[in-house]
Design a protein around this motif. Structure first.
Motif, PDB file in Angstrom:
ATOM      1  N   ILE A  39     -10.845  17.186  41.837  1.00  0.00           N
ATOM      2  CA  ILE A  39      -9.501  17.707  42.086  1.00  0.00           C
ATOM      3  C   ILE A  39      -8.565  17.086  41.061  1.00  0.00           C
ATOM      4  O   ILE A  39      -8.496  15.864  40.920  1.00  0.00           O
ATOM      5  N   ILE A  40      -7.854  17.945  40.337  1.00  0.00           N
ATOM      6  CA  ILE A  40      -6.913  17.503  39.315  1.00  0.00           C
ATOM      7  C   ILE A  40      -5.522  17.965  39.728  1.00  0.00           C
ATOM      8  O   ILE A  40      -5.276  19.152  39.871  1.00  0.00           O
ATOM      9  N   CYS A  41      -4.616  17.009  39.906  1.00  0.00           N
ATOM     10  CA  CYS A  41      -3.217  17.327  40.202  1.00  0.00           C
ATOM     11  C   CYS A  41      -2.429  17.116  38.925  1.00  0.00           C
ATOM     12  O   CYS A  41      -2.574  16.088  38.264  1.00  0.00           O
ATOM     13  N   THR A  42      -1.574  18.086  38.586  1.00  0.00           N
ATOM     14  CA  THR A  42      -0.884  18.000  37.307  1.00  0.00           C
ATOM     15  C   THR A  42       0.530  18.553  37.388  1.00  0.00           C
ATOM     16  O   THR A  42       0.853  19.346  38.270  1.00  0.00           O
ATOM     17  N   TYR A  43       1.340  18.096  36.433  1.00  0.00           N
ATOM     18  CA  TYR A  43       2.697  18.598  36.272  1.00  0.00           C
ATOM     19  C   TYR A  43       3.043  18.531  34.787  1.00  0.00           C
ATOM     20  O   TYR A  43       3.201  17.443  34.227  1.00  0.00           O
ATOM     21  N   LYS A  44       3.080  19.690  34.143  1.00  0.00           N
ATOM     22  CA  LYS A  44       3.419  19.810  32.713  1.00  0.00           C
ATOM     23  C   LYS A  44       2.543  18.925  31.828  1.00  0.00           C
ATOM     24  O   LYS A  44       3.020  18.142  31.025  1.00  0.00           O
ATOM     25  N   ARG A  45       1.238  19.062  31.967  1.00  0.00           N
ATOM     26  CA  ARG A  45       0.287  18.271  31.178  1.00  0.00           C
ATOM     27  C   ARG A  45      -0.788  19.155  30.556  1.00  0.00           C
ATOM     28  O   ARG A  45      -1.981  18.865  30.654  1.00  0.00           O
ATOM     29  N   ASN A  46      -0.394  20.217  29.893  1.00  0.00           N
ATOM     30  CA  ASN A  46      -1.361  21.182  29.371  1.00  0.00           C
ATOM     31  C   ASN A  46      -2.404  20.565  28.452  1.00  0.00           C
ATOM     32  O   ASN A  46      -3.605  20.787  28.627  1.00  0.00           O
ATOM     33  N   GLN A  47      -1.976  19.813  27.454  1.00  0.00           N
ATOM     34  CA  GLN A  47      -2.944  19.252  26.508  1.00  0.00           C
ATOM     35  C   GLN A  47      -3.812  18.181  27.154  1.00  0.00           C
ATOM     36  O   GLN A  47      -4.993  18.059  26.829  1.00  0.00           O
ATOM     37  N   SER A  48      -3.259  17.432  28.084  1.00  0.00           N
ATOM     38  CA  SER A  48      -4.060  16.426  28.797  1.00  0.00           C
ATOM     39  C   SER A  48      -5.142  17.099  29.631  1.00  0.00           C
ATOM     40  O   SER A  48      -6.278  16.625  29.689  1.00  0.00           O
ATOM     41  N   ILE A  49      -4.793  18.198  30.275  1.00  0.00           N
ATOM     42  CA  ILE A  49      -5.763  18.948  31.081  1.00  0.00           C
ATOM     43  C   ILE A  49      -6.877  19.484  30.190  1.00  0.00           C
ATOM     44  O   ILE A  49      -8.057  19.416  30.530  1.00  0.00           O
TER      45      ILE A  49
END
Length: 64
Positions: A5-15
């Motif tokens: 499970i990956i929770c993200t907020y404005k991290r496109n390149q990190s994802i």
């Protein structure tokens, strides 16, 4: 069964880097759930652009 499970907020390149790293792992998850709170349509396109053969990826948008 292994799920990630990956929770993200404005991290496109990190994802993108994370998913590419996951693909290189010896033991890969059966499922990747991406929970995104940024409402950024680009992340969905980014996920679709990566070859994830054999891994079930589910994307969910969660409003802030």
């Amino acid at each position: 069964m292994l799920s990630l499970i990956i929770c993200t907020y404005k991290r496109n390149q990190s994802i993108k880097r994370l998913i590419i790293s996951i693909k290189k792992c010896t033991v890969k998850p059966d499922d990747i759930l991406i929970i995104d709170a940024s409402n950024d349509i680009q992340i969905k396109d980014l996920i679709n652009s990566i070859d994830l053969t054999g891994i079930n990826v589910r994307y969910y948008f969660v409003s802030e």
